[in-house]
Design a protein around this motif. Structure first.
Motif, PDB file in Angstrom:
ATOM      1  N   ILE A 268       0.847  -1.202   0.000  1.00 54.27           N
ATOM      2  CA  ILE A 268       0.000   0.000   0.000  1.00 54.27           C
ATOM      3  C   ILE A 268       0.882   1.251   0.000  1.00 54.27           C
ATOM      4  N   ASP A 269       0.746   2.047  -1.041  1.00 53.44           N
ATOM      5  CA  ASP A 269       1.401   3.368  -1.036  1.00 53.44           C
ATOM      6  C   ASP A 269       0.439   4.337  -1.733  1.00 53.44           C
ATOM      7  N   VAL A 270      -0.577   4.712  -0.958  1.00 54.22           N
ATOM      8  CA  VAL A 270      -1.698   5.479  -1.508  1.00 54.22           C
ATOM      9  C   VAL A 270      -1.207   6.759  -2.204  1.00 54.22           C
ATOM     10  N   LEU A 271      -0.239   7.462  -1.570  1.00 53.75           N
ATOM     11  CA  LEU A 271       0.364   8.672  -2.161  1.00 53.75           C
ATOM     12  C   LEU A 271       1.826   8.358  -2.481  1.00 53.75           C
ATOM     13  N   ARG A 272       2.145   7.994  -3.753  1.00 58.77           N
ATOM     14  CA  ARG A 272       1.227   7.815  -4.833  1.00 58.77           C
ATOM     15  C   ARG A 272       1.481   6.525  -5.595  1.00 58.77           C
ATOM     16  N   ALA A 273       2.542   5.786  -5.211  1.00 59.04           N
ATOM     17  CA  ALA A 273       3.026   4.722  -6.089  1.00 59.04           C
ATOM     18  C   ALA A 273       1.971   3.678  -6.446  1.00 59.04           C
ATOM     19  N   THR A 274       1.237   3.178  -5.458  1.00 59.13           N
ATOM     20  CA  THR A 274       0.303   2.089  -5.811  1.00 59.13           C
ATOM     21  C   THR A 274      -0.954   2.635  -6.498  1.00 59.13           C
TER      22      THR A 274
ATOM     23  N   GLY B 140       9.819   6.994 -12.461  1.00 60.40           N
ATOM     24  CA  GLY B 140      10.091   7.037 -11.033  1.00 60.40           C
ATOM     25  C   GLY B 140      10.323   8.445 -10.526  1.00 60.40           C
ATOM     26  N   GLU B 141      10.361   8.509  -9.201  1.00 58.13           N
ATOM     27  CA  GLU B 141      10.577   9.812  -8.557  1.00 58.13           C
ATOM     28  C   GLU B 141      11.589   9.697  -7.434  1.00 58.13           C
ATOM     29  N   ARG B 142      12.121  10.841  -7.079  1.00 61.24           N
ATOM     30  CA  ARG B 142      12.842  11.004  -5.829  1.00 61.24           C
ATOM     31  C   ARG B 142      12.383  12.333  -5.242  1.00 61.24           C
ATOM     32  N   SER B 143      12.028  12.299  -3.974  1.00 56.43           N
ATOM     33  CA  SER B 143      11.442  13.470  -3.301  1.00 56.43           C
ATOM     34  C   SER B 143      10.220  13.987  -4.059  1.00 56.43           C
ATOM     35  N   GLY B 144       9.483  13.095  -4.669  1.00 61.98           N
ATOM     36  CA  GLY B 144       8.233  13.461  -5.334  1.00 61.98           C
ATOM     37  C   GLY B 144       8.410  13.949  -6.763  1.00 61.98           C
ATOM     38  N   GLU B 145       9.638  14.192  -7.171  1.00 59.26           N
ATOM     39  CA  GLU B 145       9.840  14.759  -8.511  1.00 59.26           C
ATOM     40  C   GLU B 145      10.421  13.723  -9.456  1.00 59.26           C
TER      41      GLU B 145
ATOM     42  N   GLY C 102       7.401  10.380 -14.312  1.00 57.07           N
ATOM     43  CA  GLY C 102       7.589  10.478 -12.867  1.00 57.07           C
ATOM     44  C   GLY C 102       6.646   9.509 -12.174  1.00 57.07           C
ATOM     45  N   ASN C 103       5.994   9.992 -11.124  1.00 61.04           N
ATOM     46  CA  ASN C 103       5.090   9.125 -10.362  1.00 61.04           C
ATOM     47  C   ASN C 103       3.683   9.726 -10.300  1.00 61.04           C
ATOM     48  N   SER C 104       3.369  10.577 -11.258  1.00 63.73           N
ATOM     49  CA  SER C 104       2.043  11.179 -11.246  1.00 63.73           C
ATOM     50  C   SER C 104       1.044  10.255 -11.939  1.00 63.73           C
TER      51      SER C 104
ATOM     52  N   THR D 170      10.514   4.141  -6.914  1.00 62.70           N
ATOM     53  CA  THR D 170       9.980   5.246  -6.113  1.00 62.70           C
ATOM     54  C   THR D 170      10.601   5.186  -4.711  1.00 62.70           C
ATOM     55  N   THR D 171      10.408   6.241  -3.965  1.00 62.64           N
ATOM     56  CA  THR D 171      11.103   6.350  -2.675  1.00 62.64           C
ATOM     57  C   THR D 171      10.685   5.238  -1.710  1.00 62.64           C
ATOM     58  N   ASN D 172       9.402   4.933  -1.671  1.00 57.38           N
ATOM     59  CA  ASN D 172       8.906   3.977  -0.672  1.00 57.38           C
ATOM     60  C   ASN D 172       8.125   2.806  -1.271  1.00 57.38           C
ATOM     61  N   GLY D 173       7.291   3.092  -2.261  1.00 61.11           N
ATOM     62  CA  GLY D 173       6.388   2.058  -2.778  1.00 61.11           C
ATOM     63  C   GLY D 173       7.122   0.873  -3.374  1.00 61.11           C
ATOM     64  N   THR D 174       8.062   1.144  -4.277  1.00 58.12           N
ATOM     65  CA  THR D 174       8.755   0.016  -4.904  1.00 58.12           C
ATOM     66  C   THR D 174       9.677  -0.675  -3.890  1.00 58.12           C
TER      67      THR D 174
ATOM     68  N   GLY E 238       4.577   3.504   3.884  1.00 55.85           N
ATOM     69  CA  GLY E 238       5.009   4.586   4.777  1.00 55.85           C
ATOM     70  C   GLY E 238       5.930   5.569   4.073  1.00 55.85           C
ATOM     71  N   TRP E 239       6.702   6.282   4.879  1.00 55.23           N
ATOM     72  CA  TRP E 239       7.666   7.241   4.317  1.00 55.23           C
ATOM     73  C   TRP E 239       9.003   7.037   4.997  1.00 55.23           C
ATOM     74  N   ARG E 240       9.958   6.582   4.241  1.00 54.68           N
ATOM     75  CA  ARG E 240      11.308   6.329   4.766  1.00 54.68           C
ATOM     76  C   ARG E 240      11.253   5.554   6.086  1.00 54.68           C
TER      77      ARG E 240
ATOM     78  N   SER F 292       2.053  14.171   6.547  1.00 59.71           N
ATOM     79  CA  SER F 292       3.296  14.852   6.151  1.00 59.71           C
ATOM     80  C   SER F 292       3.478  14.779   4.639  1.00 59.71           C
ATOM     81  N   HIS F 293       3.009  13.690   4.026  1.00 58.82           N
ATOM     82  CA  HIS F 293       3.218  13.595   2.584  1.00 58.82           C
ATOM     83  C   HIS F 293       2.289  14.534   1.816  1.00 58.82           C
ATOM     84  N   PHE F 294       1.119  14.821   2.393  1.00 62.55           N
ATOM     85  CA  PHE F 294       0.251  15.825   1.765  1.00 62.55           C
ATOM     86  C   PHE F 294       1.017  17.145   1.672  1.00 62.55           C
TER      87      PHE F 294
ATOM     88  N   ARG G 144       4.245  17.586   1.607  1.00 59.99           N
ATOM     89  CA  ARG G 144       5.311  17.505   0.590  1.00 59.99           C
ATOM     90  C   ARG G 144       4.722  17.714  -0.804  1.00 59.99           C
ATOM     91  N   LEU G 145       3.590  17.022  -1.058  1.00 60.38           N
ATOM     92  CA  LEU G 145       2.997  17.119  -2.402  1.00 60.38           C
ATOM     93  C   LEU G 145       2.421  18.519  -2.639  1.00 60.38           C
ATOM     94  N   THR G 146       1.917  19.143  -1.588  1.00 66.95           N
ATOM     95  CA  THR G 146       1.388  20.504  -1.729  1.00 66.95           C
ATOM     96  C   THR G 146       2.494  21.469  -2.152  1.00 66.95           C
TER      97      THR G 146
HETATM   98  O1  3SL Z   1       7.372   7.010  -1.941  1.00 64.41           O
HETATM   99  C1  3SL Z   1       6.831   6.654  -2.973  1.00 64.41           C
HETATM  100  O2  3SL Z   1       6.880   5.512  -3.394  1.00 64.41           O
HETATM  101  C2  3SL Z   1       6.098   7.700  -3.771  1.00 64.41           C
HETATM  102  O3  3SL Z   1       4.796   7.297  -3.971  1.00 64.41           O
HETATM  103  C3  3SL Z   1       6.239   9.061  -3.169  1.00 64.41           C
HETATM  104  S1  3SL Z   1       5.649  10.360  -4.164  1.00 64.41           S
HETATM  105  O4  3SL Z   1       4.236  10.561  -3.928  1.00 64.41           O
HETATM  106  O5  3SL Z   1       5.903  10.115  -5.549  1.00 64.41           O
HETATM  107  O6  3SL Z   1       6.380  11.555  -3.707  1.00 64.41           O
END
Ligand code: 3SL
Length: 261
Positions: free
Chosen positions: A29-35, A70-75, A83-85, A103-107, A149-151, A202-204, A206-208
């Motif tokens: 599960i990586d709702v924001l945003r990978a999965t 893929g992304e790093r730090s959302g970009e 990217g990961n949009s 991606t940072t966390n999802g993959t 999660g995040w890191r 916290s990720h909201f 970051r994305l904001t």
């Molecule tokens: O961490 C992840 O896998 C991403 O989903 C993070 S981001 O939303 O692309 O910043």
């Protein structure tokens, strides 16, 4: 009905050692945003997606005809195709293609499940929640909901989604640990005010900062992309079109992977 099977919630990959996932279907599960993005890509006809941990691995597969994402730090990573949009994974871009994604966390969570010999690995997010929960009920297997999660920290949005899954699975499974109850309680509190709760995450924030609030809103919508991305060998494939036992299909995919290796 899966009388004695359990649903566990692993709130961060850091805790995966605590679970015996070799006897469980792991839902990453990586709702924001990978999965969420993966669900969109499969609904738009991507052939398969290879999740990798590092940029170098992604670049290497790019030389073999993969779209590199893929992304790093959302970009978007510099030089990558995507990217990961979720909005970038349109049918025009992905249909019939193969994608490598990091991606940072999802993959990384997917890789952690693989390294811990998960029995199966599927990808979950609000866009495929109903199909996924129905499929899990039909499998009659133990389930471990793994929040990316995040890191390695717990995140609000992944925990809320895990709680939504527990809520739907509850009557079909028997055993729960405290983390499942924590997640379910959080979901119950957040359910009708998800947008409000997501704003605390916290990720909201970051994305904001990247002006991506629209993506958060999109990720909260249920059942918009009813797919079942399942790891087969080193890649995710959508098995939602399989009627009956999906294993025949995955065996044929594995055989094809061996031939092309
Ligand atoms: O961490 C992840 O896998 C991403 O989903 C993070 S981001 O939303 O692309 O910043």
């Amino acid at each position: 009905m899966s009388g004695k099977k359990y649903v566990h919630v692993c709130l961060t990959p850091r805790l995966i050692d605590q679970y015996d996932v070799s006897d469980a279907i792991v839902v990453v599960i990586d709702v924001l945003r990978a999965t969420t993005t993966m669900c969109v890509a499969f609904d738009h006809g991507v052939n398969h997606m290879v999740p990798v941990a590092t940029i170098d691995e992604a670049v290497a597969l790019g030389k073999q005809g993969y779209i590199v994402a893929g992304e790093r730090s959302g970009e978007k990573v510099e030089g990558f195709d995507l990217g990961n949009s979720p909005f970038s994974y349109t049918r025009e871009v992905v249909e019939g293609n193969k994608i490598v994604i990091t991606t940072t966390n999802g993959t990384r969570a997917i890789k952690a499940a693989q390294e811990h010999h998960a029995k199966e690995i599927v990808v979950g997010a609000f866009p495929n929640i109903s199909l996924l929960t129905q499929w899990l009920i039909e499998q009659n297997e133990n389930v471990c909901l793994l929040c990316a999660g995040w890191r390695e920290n717990v995140t609000l949005e992944d925990s809320i989604f895990a709680g939504a899954m527990v809520r739907r699975l509850r009557h079909n499974f028997a055993r729960y640990q405290d983390t499942a109850i924590v997640a379910e309680s959080l979901f119950q509190t957040a359910n009708r005010r998800k947008r409000f709760f997501f704003r605390f995450s916290s990720h909201f924030n970051r994305l904001t900062h990247l002006n991506l609030q629209g993506e958060v809103k999109y990720a909260m919508r249920k059942d918009t992309h009813p797919v079942l991305p399942l790891m087969v060998g080193n890649a995710l494939y959508d098995i939602s079109h399989c009627e009956g036992d999906y294993k025949e299909y995955t065996q044929s995919l594995l055989a094809a992977q061996e031939v092309s290796a």
